[in-house]
Structure formats: C-alpha cells, structure tokens
Design a protein around this motif. Structure first.
Motif, PDB file in Angstrom:
ATOM      1  N   UNK A 153      17.364 -52.569 -21.132  1.00 24.79           N
ATOM      2  CA  UNK A 153      18.240 -52.296 -21.831  1.00 24.79           C
ATOM      3  C   UNK A 153      18.948 -51.504 -22.861  1.00 24.79           C
ATOM      4  N   UNK A 154      20.144 -50.623 -23.096  1.00 26.71           N
ATOM      5  CA  UNK A 154      20.926 -50.063 -24.296  1.00 26.71           C
ATOM      6  C   UNK A 154      20.895 -48.799 -24.018  1.00 26.71           C
ATOM      7  N   UNK A 155      20.212 -48.239 -22.856  1.00 27.29           N
ATOM      8  CA  UNK A 155      19.721 -47.555 -22.234  1.00 27.29           C
ATOM      9  C   UNK A 155      20.698 -46.210 -21.411  1.00 27.29           C
ATOM     10  N   UNK A 156      20.978 -45.128 -21.029  1.00 27.96           N
ATOM     11  CA  UNK A 156      22.549 -44.719 -20.954  1.00 27.96           C
ATOM     12  C   UNK A 156      21.942 -44.508 -19.369  1.00 27.96           C
ATOM     13  N   UNK A 157      20.651 -45.327 -18.880  1.00 24.46           N
ATOM     14  CA  UNK A 157      20.752 -44.473 -17.135  1.00 24.46           C
ATOM     15  C   UNK A 157      22.016 -45.763 -17.146  1.00 24.46           C
ATOM     16  N   UNK A 158      21.763 -46.847 -17.512  1.00 26.37           N
ATOM     17  CA  UNK A 158      22.716 -47.974 -16.857  1.00 26.37           C
ATOM     18  C   UNK A 158      23.635 -47.351 -16.358  1.00 26.37           C
ATOM     19  N   UNK A 159      24.030 -46.595 -17.496  1.00 24.47           N
ATOM     20  CA  UNK A 159      26.030 -45.837 -16.851  1.00 24.47           C
ATOM     21  C   UNK A 159      26.169 -44.318 -15.949  1.00 24.47           C
ATOM     22  N   UNK A 160      24.601 -44.321 -15.238  1.00 19.82           N
ATOM     23  CA  UNK A 160      23.803 -43.160 -14.647  1.00 19.82           C
ATOM     24  C   UNK A 160      25.211 -43.610 -13.194  1.00 19.82           C
ATOM     25  N   UNK A 161      26.050 -42.758 -12.744  1.00 22.96           N
ATOM     26  CA  UNK A 161      26.748 -42.665 -11.821  1.00 22.96           C
ATOM     27  C   UNK A 161      26.504 -41.281 -10.971  1.00 22.96           C
ATOM     28  N   UNK A 162      26.367 -40.752 -11.158  1.00 20.71           N
ATOM     29  CA  UNK A 162      26.324 -38.966 -10.332  1.00 20.71           C
ATOM     30  C   UNK A 162      24.604 -38.956  -9.714  1.00 20.71           C
ATOM     31  N   UNK A 163      23.664 -39.155 -10.808  1.00 20.49           N
ATOM     32  CA  UNK A 163      22.518 -38.557 -10.367  1.00 20.49           C
ATOM     33  C   UNK A 163      21.768 -39.611  -9.030  1.00 20.49           C
ATOM     34  N   UNK A 164      20.945 -39.089  -8.686  1.00 23.95           N
ATOM     35  CA  UNK A 164      20.314 -40.042  -7.395  1.00 23.95           C
ATOM     36  C   UNK A 164      19.067 -40.694  -8.676  1.00 23.95           C
ATOM     37  N   UNK A 165      18.161 -39.922  -9.457  1.00 23.40           N
ATOM     38  CA  UNK A 165      17.040 -39.820 -10.531  1.00 23.40           C
ATOM     39  C   UNK A 165      17.397 -39.029 -11.872  1.00 23.40           C
ATOM     40  N   UNK A 166      16.864 -40.098 -12.789  1.00 30.70           N
ATOM     41  CA  UNK A 166      17.244 -39.798 -14.247  1.00 30.70           C
ATOM     42  C   UNK A 166      16.191 -40.127 -14.793  1.00 30.70           C
ATOM     43  N   UNK A 167      15.845 -39.633 -15.909  1.00 31.34           N
ATOM     44  CA  UNK A 167      14.448 -39.169 -16.955  1.00 31.34           C
ATOM     45  C   UNK A 167      15.768 -39.920 -17.960  1.00 31.34           C
ATOM     46  N   UNK A 168      14.726 -41.662 -18.935  1.00 27.59           N
ATOM     47  CA  UNK A 168      15.471 -41.844 -19.934  1.00 27.59           C
ATOM     48  C   UNK A 168      14.093 -42.180 -20.725  1.00 27.59           C
ATOM     49  N   UNK A 169      14.660 -42.813 -21.784  1.00 28.75           N
ATOM     50  CA  UNK A 169      14.202 -41.888 -23.306  1.00 28.75           C
ATOM     51  C   UNK A 169      14.674 -43.919 -23.812  1.00 28.75           C
ATOM     52  N   UNK A 170      13.286 -44.605 -23.610  1.00 26.45           N
ATOM     53  CA  UNK A 170      13.330 -46.021 -23.983  1.00 26.45           C
ATOM     54  C   UNK A 170      13.054 -45.926 -24.898  1.00 26.45           C
ATOM     55  N   UNK A 171      13.270 -46.417 -26.187  1.00 29.96           N
ATOM     56  CA  UNK A 171      13.453 -46.769 -27.623  1.00 29.96           C
ATOM     57  C   UNK A 171      12.072 -47.921 -27.836  1.00 29.96           C
ATOM     58  N   UNK A 172      11.840 -49.238 -27.344  1.00 29.49           N
ATOM     59  CA  UNK A 172      11.336 -50.024 -27.497  1.00 29.49           C
ATOM     60  C   UNK A 172       9.865 -49.990 -27.189  1.00 29.49           C
ATOM     61  N   UNK A 173       9.707 -48.400 -26.144  1.00 30.37           N
ATOM     62  CA  UNK A 173       8.819 -48.674 -26.135  1.00 30.37           C
ATOM     63  C   UNK A 173       8.193 -47.565 -25.995  1.00 30.37           C
ATOM     64  N   UNK A 174       9.333 -46.461 -26.533  1.00 24.30           N
ATOM     65  CA  UNK A 174       8.765 -45.378 -27.636  1.00 24.30           C
ATOM     66  C   UNK A 174       7.944 -44.332 -26.609  1.00 24.30           C
ATOM     67  N   UNK A 175       8.645 -44.449 -25.447  1.00 26.41           N
ATOM     68  CA  UNK A 175       8.480 -43.554 -24.013  1.00 26.41           C
ATOM     69  C   UNK A 175       9.232 -43.312 -23.228  1.00 26.41           C
ATOM     70  N   UNK A 176       9.368 -41.930 -22.486  1.00 30.78           N
ATOM     71  CA  UNK A 176       9.971 -42.164 -21.716  1.00 30.78           C
ATOM     72  C   UNK A 176      10.169 -41.993 -20.397  1.00 30.78           C
ATOM     73  N   UNK A 177      10.584 -42.043 -19.292  1.00 24.43           N
ATOM     74  CA  UNK A 177       9.698 -42.937 -18.095  1.00 24.43           C
ATOM     75  C   UNK A 177      10.944 -41.962 -17.277  1.00 24.43           C
ATOM     76  N   UNK A 178      11.175 -41.912 -15.800  1.00 20.40           N
ATOM     77  CA  UNK A 178      12.018 -41.239 -14.806  1.00 20.40           C
ATOM     78  C   UNK A 178      12.257 -42.131 -13.856  1.00 20.40           C
ATOM     79  N   UNK A 179      13.175 -42.410 -13.450  1.00 14.71           N
ATOM     80  CA  UNK A 179      13.695 -43.901 -12.527  1.00 14.71           C
ATOM     81  C   UNK A 179      14.938 -43.359 -11.618  1.00 14.71           C
TER      82      UNK A 179
END
Length: 236
Positions: A153-179
C-alpha cells in the motif's frame, strides 16, 4: 466471494496447490515446450516447495523458474527468496541451472540496477505477448495489509504501467524490494494465490466484502488479471 479452494490445513493446502501446479506445467510443456513459472517468497511456499521436490514424474528439464519479487539482499542471505527456493526445491530437482533466474544474482547490485537487469533477462528469455512477459504461472501470497509480491500500500510501484520490473522502497519495512509490476503480473496466463489462513481472517473478510465507500482498494484488489486467478486458502 474469493474464487478458489478452501483447504482444512496447511498440508492439504500444499497438496492441492502442488497438484494444480503440476497440471499447469504439463499443459504448458505439451502446448509450448516449456513451463515459465514465477515463484513467491515468504514462509507459506516452503511446504509447497517440499511437496513438489518429492515428485518424481515431472519434466523438470522444461521448467524455467523466475521470481515475482525479492528482498534487496545477496542470494546467499537468510532473507533471500531465492535462497529459500533453492534450499526447499531447486537444489533437489533437475531444472537446468541456466533456466533458474534469481532477481538478485549477486551482492552489490543497487535496487534500480537489479530491476533493469531482471527486465532485460525477461525480455531476452521469457515468452512475451503484446510487449509484456507472459508467464505460464505466477505464484503469489497475501499480506495482512493486502499486499502481494512487493506491491505494498501507498508505494509508487502500484501506479507503474511502463516497466516490467521495478525497484520499490517500502517505508513500513524501511527496505528496498524488487518486484514484477502490476501489468507484468496481470499478463500471466494463470495466477495462483497461496494463503495460509492463520492470522489472515481479517484481510480475507475484507477481500470477501470489497472496499467500503471510504476505503481505497488494496494492492491485490487493484490487479486486473487477463488470465485465470485462483485462490488456495487454508482455514485458520
């Protein structure tokens, strides 16, 4: 109503999901000569992987294994989804090494670099349709906040429509993910949600009733699958 199967316990959940995955694999290999599956992380798939690893009548040589998301840690790290999959499944079956594609293949990759690298590998080696990767199956979980893969919730990747894969910072985890991004997930021929119902009663009830007028859609509710989407849920 969430479409899918309700199972009495974790053992039945893993058995039923394994049967369905093997059915989809046989169908894909017969039709297209390969089975491209993206695995999920977390604890729930461990038992499923162990169940699959004990199967003997499987055409592992035609499996191609990808990942739906990954923590930004080295592949040998205890928190790595790839390491969990390797220890519970991949080290025990005959899938060729060059057909296994970890999202974070080595230490030191920045999140954005890892996302670009994975997108390039998908473009080069995964089947595609209308410019998107077309997995035969993506396995997904469900978080208590309604996230799936690393679509929080509330992360930029939710609105990503151009890329197949994106990096996303998750504030509640204070961590980066790739998805995988929403359009890459939506394009799959089949989505299979594997949910251990223990501790998930509230979120499952929320999904059953849908969002109220004053509630935003949860990440999993924002997905619009173009193929089938099935839920396998063990009772609490």
């Amino acid at each position: 109503m969430i479409p899918g199967r309700r199972l009495p316990d974790a053992g039945a959940l893993h058995e039923a999901a394994a049967r369905r995955i093997l059915e989809l694999a046989r169908t894909a290999i017969a039709a297209r000569g390969a089975f491209h599956v993206a695995l999920s992380g977390g604890n729930t798939p461990r038992g499923l992987h162990t169940r699959l690893a004990h199967e003997t009548d499987v055409d592992w040589l035609h499996w191609h294994v990808w990942f739906g998301d990954e923590r930004c840690v080295p592949p040998e790290h205890a928190d790595s989804n790839y390491r969990m999959a390797r220890e519970t499944l991949l080290d025990h079956v005959a899938i060729p090494a060059d057909q296994i594609h970890p999202m974070i293949p080595s230490a030191g990759l920045a999140p954005a670099e890892a996302a670009r690298d994975y997108a390039a590998r998908l473009a080069a080696e995964a089947p595609r349709h209308d410019g998107r990767p077309e997995f035969d199956l993506i396995l997904l979980g469900l978080g208590s906040d309604g996230h799936t893969a690393s679509l929080f919730p509330d992360t930029d990747i939710l609105d990503e429509r151009d890329r197949d894969v994106a990096a996303v910072f998750v504030p509640k985890l204070d961590a980066w993910r790739v998805s995988l991004t929403p359009p890459s997930i939506e394009r799959a021929r089949h989505l299979l949600f594997l949910v251990d119902g223990s501790g998930k009663a509230d979120i499952l009830q929320r999904l059953e009733r849908g969002p109220a007028a004053d509630e935003s859609a949860l990440p999993v509710e924002r997905l619009h699958p173009q193929g089938s989407a099935e839920w396998y849920i063990s009772e609490p």
